[in-house]
Design a protein around this motif. Sequence first.
Motif, PDB file in Angstrom:
ATOM      1  N   ASP A   1       0.830  -1.204   0.000  1.00  0.00           N
ATOM      2  CA  ASP A   1       0.000   0.000   0.000  1.00  0.00           C
ATOM      3  C   ASP A   1       0.866   1.257   0.000  1.00  0.00           C
ATOM      4  O   ASP A   1       2.088   1.218   0.146  1.00  0.00           O
ATOM      5  N   ARG A   2       0.210   2.392  -0.199  1.00  0.00           N
ATOM      6  CA  ARG A   2       0.891   3.680  -0.309  1.00  0.00           C
ATOM      7  C   ARG A   2       1.700   3.997   0.945  1.00  0.00           C
ATOM      8  O   ARG A   2       2.835   4.479   0.861  1.00  0.00           O
ATOM      9  N   ALA A   3       1.137   3.747   2.116  1.00  0.00           N
ATOM     10  CA  ALA A   3       1.828   4.073   3.361  1.00  0.00           C
ATOM     11  C   ALA A   3       3.159   3.341   3.468  1.00  0.00           C
ATOM     12  O   ALA A   3       4.178   3.923   3.861  1.00  0.00           O
ATOM     13  N   TYR A   4       3.188   2.063   3.102  1.00  0.00           N
ATOM     14  CA  TYR A   4       4.423   1.281   3.162  1.00  0.00           C
ATOM     15  C   TYR A   4       5.468   1.818   2.187  1.00  0.00           C
ATOM     16  O   TYR A   4       6.635   1.980   2.539  1.00  0.00           O
ATOM     17  N   VAL A   5       5.054   2.090   0.969  1.00  0.00           N
ATOM     18  CA  VAL A   5       5.986   2.564  -0.057  1.00  0.00           C
ATOM     19  C   VAL A   5       6.566   3.922   0.336  1.00  0.00           C
ATOM     20  O   VAL A   5       7.780   4.132   0.265  1.00  0.00           O
ATOM     21  N   GLU A   6       5.730   4.842   0.785  1.00  0.00           N
ATOM     22  CA  GLU A   6       6.217   6.159   1.173  1.00  0.00           C
ATOM     23  C   GLU A   6       7.118   6.077   2.397  1.00  0.00           C
ATOM     24  O   GLU A   6       8.130   6.761   2.468  1.00  0.00           O
ATOM     25  N   PHE A   7       6.777   5.220   3.350  1.00  0.00           N
ATOM     26  CA  PHE A   7       7.622   5.031   4.528  1.00  0.00           C
ATOM     27  C   PHE A   7       8.997   4.511   4.122  1.00  0.00           C
ATOM     28  O   PHE A   7      10.026   4.999   4.599  1.00  0.00           O
ATOM     29  N   THR A   8       9.039   3.553   3.218  1.00  0.00           N
ATOM     30  CA  THR A   8      10.294   2.969   2.765  1.00  0.00           C
ATOM     31  C   THR A   8      11.156   4.019   2.070  1.00  0.00           C
ATOM     32  O   THR A   8      12.368   4.114   2.318  1.00  0.00           O
ATOM     33  N   ILE A   9      10.565   4.831   1.223  1.00  0.00           N
ATOM     34  CA  ILE A   9      11.320   5.861   0.513  1.00  0.00           C
ATOM     35  C   ILE A   9      11.810   6.936   1.477  1.00  0.00           C
ATOM     36  O   ILE A   9      12.964   7.364   1.411  1.00  0.00           O
ATOM     37  N   LYS A  10      10.953   7.363   2.389  1.00  0.00           N
ATOM     38  CA  LYS A  10      11.354   8.376   3.365  1.00  0.00           C
ATOM     39  C   LYS A  10      12.492   7.866   4.243  1.00  0.00           C
ATOM     40  O   LYS A  10      13.393   8.618   4.606  1.00  0.00           O
ATOM     41  N   LYS A  11      12.459   6.599   4.578  1.00  0.00           N
ATOM     42  CA  LYS A  11      13.526   6.009   5.378  1.00  0.00           C
ATOM     43  C   LYS A  11      14.848   6.062   4.612  1.00  0.00           C
ATOM     44  O   LYS A  11      15.898   6.332   5.186  1.00  0.00           O
ATOM     45  N   GLY A  12      14.808   5.819   3.325  1.00  0.00           N
ATOM     46  CA  GLY A  12      16.002   5.917   2.496  1.00  0.00           C
ATOM     47  C   GLY A  12      16.490   7.344   2.364  1.00  0.00           C
ATOM     48  O   GLY A  12      17.696   7.593   2.282  1.00  0.00           O
ATOM     49  N   LEU A  13      15.590   8.291   2.344  1.00  0.00           N
ATOM     50  CA  LEU A  13      15.961   9.701   2.235  1.00  0.00           C
ATOM     51  C   LEU A  13      16.493  10.265   3.554  1.00  0.00           C
ATOM     52  O   LEU A  13      17.260  11.222   3.535  1.00  0.00           O
ATOM     53  N   ALA A  14      16.118   9.662   4.666  1.00  0.00           N
ATOM     54  CA  ALA A  14      16.531  10.177   5.977  1.00  0.00           C
ATOM     55  C   ALA A  14      18.046  10.122   6.144  1.00  0.00           C
ATOM     56  O   ALA A  14      18.636  11.016   6.748  1.00  0.00           O
ATOM     57  N   ASP A  15      18.688   9.086   5.632  1.00  0.00           N
ATOM     58  CA  ASP A  15      20.141   8.945   5.736  1.00  0.00           C
ATOM     59  C   ASP A  15      20.692   8.585   4.365  1.00  0.00           C
ATOM     60  O   ASP A  15      20.948   7.417   4.090  1.00  0.00           O
ATOM     61  N   PRO A  16      20.857   9.568   3.489  1.00  0.00           N
ATOM     62  CA  PRO A  16      21.273   9.271   2.115  1.00  0.00           C
ATOM     63  C   PRO A  16      22.654   8.633   2.012  1.00  0.00           C
ATOM     64  O   PRO A  16      22.932   7.929   1.061  1.00  0.00           O
ATOM     65  N   GLU A  17      23.529   8.857   2.978  1.00  0.00           N
ATOM     66  CA  GLU A  17      24.870   8.287   2.912  1.00  0.00           C
ATOM     67  C   GLU A  17      24.956   6.882   3.514  1.00  0.00           C
ATOM     68  O   GLU A  17      25.928   6.185   3.297  1.00  0.00           O
ATOM     69  N   GLY A  18      23.949   6.481   4.270  1.00  0.00           N
ATOM     70  CA  GLY A  18      23.961   5.167   4.902  1.00  0.00           C
ATOM     71  C   GLY A  18      23.537   4.076   3.930  1.00  0.00           C
ATOM     72  O   GLY A  18      23.021   4.336   2.854  1.00  0.00           O
ATOM     73  N   ASN A  19      23.734   2.845   4.340  1.00  0.00           N
ATOM     74  CA  ASN A  19      23.365   1.695   3.518  1.00  0.00           C
ATOM     75  C   ASN A  19      21.977   1.158   3.824  1.00  0.00           C
ATOM     76  O   ASN A  19      21.439   0.375   3.071  1.00  0.00           O
ATOM     77  N   ARG A  20      21.409   1.527   4.953  1.00  0.00           N
ATOM     78  CA  ARG A  20      20.141   0.939   5.376  1.00  0.00           C
ATOM     79  C   ARG A  20      18.963   1.585   4.684  1.00  0.00           C
ATOM     80  O   ARG A  20      18.959   2.764   4.372  1.00  0.00           O
ATOM     81  N   LEU A  21      17.944   0.771   4.461  1.00  0.00           N
ATOM     82  CA  LEU A  21      16.693   1.263   3.884  1.00  0.00           C
ATOM     83  C   LEU A  21      15.585   1.017   4.830  1.00  0.00           C
ATOM     84  O   LEU A  21      15.430   0.042   5.433  1.00  0.00           O
TER      85      LEU A  21
END
Length: 71
Positions: free
Chosen positions: A51-71
């Motif tokens: 669903d939309r909430a999961y996809v947006e959460f996953t992308i925001k998590k990736g944007l929170a630490d752009p230099e890190g490896n974690r998603l």
Amino acid sequence: MASFTFTPESAERVKIKVLRKYRDLAKENLQFVPGQEEQLVEQLMELLKRDRAYVEFTIKKGLADPEGNRL
């Protein structure tokens, strides 16, 4: 409307992170283009069967630490 925005650098970094997490996605399936965040969310919702909430959460998590490896 997507609740995040991309810069060209952040789009590429998030693309790498998503492809690492979901190895079954092919690079040509993901079109990370600044300004077209909504199309990306809809595309990932369909490809990941989530669903939309999961996809947006996953992308925001990736944007929170752009230099890190974690998603």
